[in-house]
Design an enzyme around this catalytic site. Structure first.
Site, PDB file in Angstrom:
ATOM      1  N   SER A   1      -2.261  -4.776   1.102  1.00 55.35           N
ATOM      2  CA  SER A   1      -3.678  -4.404   1.121  1.00 55.35           C
ATOM      3  C   SER A   1      -4.517  -5.435   0.388  1.00 55.35           C
ATOM      4  O   SER A   1      -4.043  -6.080  -0.554  1.00 55.35           O
ATOM      5  CB  SER A   1      -3.841  -3.049   0.429  1.00 55.35           C
ATOM      6  OG  SER A   1      -5.192  -2.806   0.105  1.00 55.35           O
TER       7      SER A   1
ATOM      8  N   TYR B   1      -3.004   2.704  -6.278  1.00 55.35           N
ATOM      9  CA  TYR B   1      -2.747   2.316  -4.886  1.00 55.35           C
ATOM     10  C   TYR B   1      -2.489   0.809  -4.809  1.00 55.35           C
ATOM     11  O   TYR B   1      -1.501   0.357  -4.217  1.00 55.35           O
ATOM     12  CB  TYR B   1      -3.946   2.696  -4.008  1.00 55.35           C
ATOM     13  CG  TYR B   1      -3.858   2.137  -2.602  1.00 55.35           C
ATOM     14  CD1 TYR B   1      -2.903   2.620  -1.710  1.00 55.35           C
ATOM     15  CD2 TYR B   1      -4.718   1.125  -2.171  1.00 55.35           C
ATOM     16  CE1 TYR B   1      -2.809   2.105  -0.419  1.00 55.35           C
ATOM     17  CE2 TYR B   1      -4.628   0.605  -0.889  1.00 55.35           C
ATOM     18  CZ  TYR B   1      -3.670   1.098  -0.015  1.00 55.35           C
ATOM     19  OH  TYR B   1      -3.575   0.579   1.249  1.00 55.35           O
TER      20      TYR B   1
END
Length: 335
Positions: free
Chosen positions: A131, A156
């Site tokens: 990501s 995350y």
């Protein structure tokens, strides 16, 4: 695409997983899909995506969680996939602050299970989702794959950085050819309702205000490198057959639009596209709030490495991409 190979796609009922599966199936590939259909967002959307895929004869689907090691091992044992694309993950930056457990379960333990399965049932190529959030609040832009990414701003992001480290180690120890993809704000039809553009559209039709987390500071507005889903799929598809072959066969690529937009410009464009889709002027009722913990001021991808590797860079403008989204939305929700 090599249609003689079996492709295993985890997170197959998810946004990117659905589009990638569909693209491969349309080309005649055999695709095995795995997804736990969690209720992080409306599962009706996940079932709708799955229904589209199940119309293909070369598609098989398993409802399973990648954190279930026995189940994942069995899928590898039974199907011996040549190419594995791991897109299953608990998504969302803000949600990771409220529900840390599911991130460790899915993004760390689940990914470890995939790596172990690739070690025990060797594959030609493991491609996995990282990501843009790994860049944290890096000040230098555009973000390059060689930048230091040691300061994640959310759990995350920390799990995604961990995935890159774990994949590198397995590539080093067991020569598993692996490629990590740092996705930058992916959007489009059939997308994720937890993403801002989708949520804003829902709120408009529900007669509610939208919250914008930039303190109402238009000078220092948030920048995002919004990337249309078709561009993401094109990039992944080209990389599938390009497994790294270095001493440590592991590479990481940005897949982003390489042209960040101010959040407010993105919102104005969404208003215009929605106006076109429904034939009347749309103006969101905006409420400005402070930036949320874990959010970063800017994301901006350098796509030079991707271009070098596969001769492609994302090119869909937000005008074109958002128009496709709002047209789909109005049709899907029968507005």
């Amino acid at each position: 695409m090599d249609t003689s190979k079996t492709y295993l796609i985890t997170g197959a009922a998810g946004f990117i997983g659905f589009y990638l599966s569909k693209r491969l199936l349309e080309q005649g590939c055999r695709v095995i899909g795995v997804d736990n259909i969690n209720d992080y967002y409306d599962i009706k959307l996940k079932h709708y995506r799955l229904e589209q895929l199940q119309s293909f004869s070369r598609y098989e689907f398993f409802k399973a969680d990648i954190s279930d090691k026995d189940m994942i091992t069995k899928v590898f044992e039974d199907y011996r996939p040549s190419i594995v694309v791991n897109l299953a993950a608990q998504a969302g930056v803000r949600y990771s602050i409220e529900n840390p457990d599911v991130y460790i379960q899915s993004n760390i333990i689940g990914f470890y299970n995939i790596l172990e399965a690739c070690r025990n049932y060797p594959v030609d190529h493991l491609v996995y989702a990282s990501s843009s959030s790994v860049y944290g609040s890096n000040k230098k832009v555009p973000f390059e794959e060689s930048d230091v990414v040691d300061h994640p701003e959310s759990l995350y992001a920390a799990t995604k950085k961990s995935n890159e480290l774990m994949a590198h180690t397995y590539s080093h120890l067991y020569k598993i050819p692996a490629t990590g993809l740092r996705f930058f704000t992916v959007y489009g039809p059939l997308g994720r309702p937890d993403m801002a553009y989708f949520g804003f559209t829902q709120k408009y039709f529900a007669g509610e205000s939208i919250k914008i987390f930039n303190n109402g500071d238009f000078q220092n507005d948030l920048y995002r490198d919004f990337t249309y889903v078709d561009d993401i799929i094109e990039g992944i598809e080209r990389l599938l057959s390009k497994a790294p072959s270095d001493t440590v066969p592991h590479k990481v690529f940005n897949i982003g639009n390489n042209s960040p937009e101010k959040l407010m410009v993105f919102i104005e464009t969404l208003e215009k596209c929605l106006s076109k889709s429904i034939g009347r002027t749309v103006t969101f009722n905006k409420v400005f709030e402070p930036i949320k913990p874990g959010d970063v001021p800017a994301t901006y991808a350098s796509t030079a490495l991707l271009q070098q590797a596969v001769g492609f860079k994302p090119k869909t403008s937000i005008e074109e991409g958002l128009q496709k989204f709002t047209d789909w939305y109005v049709e899907y929700y029968k507005i």
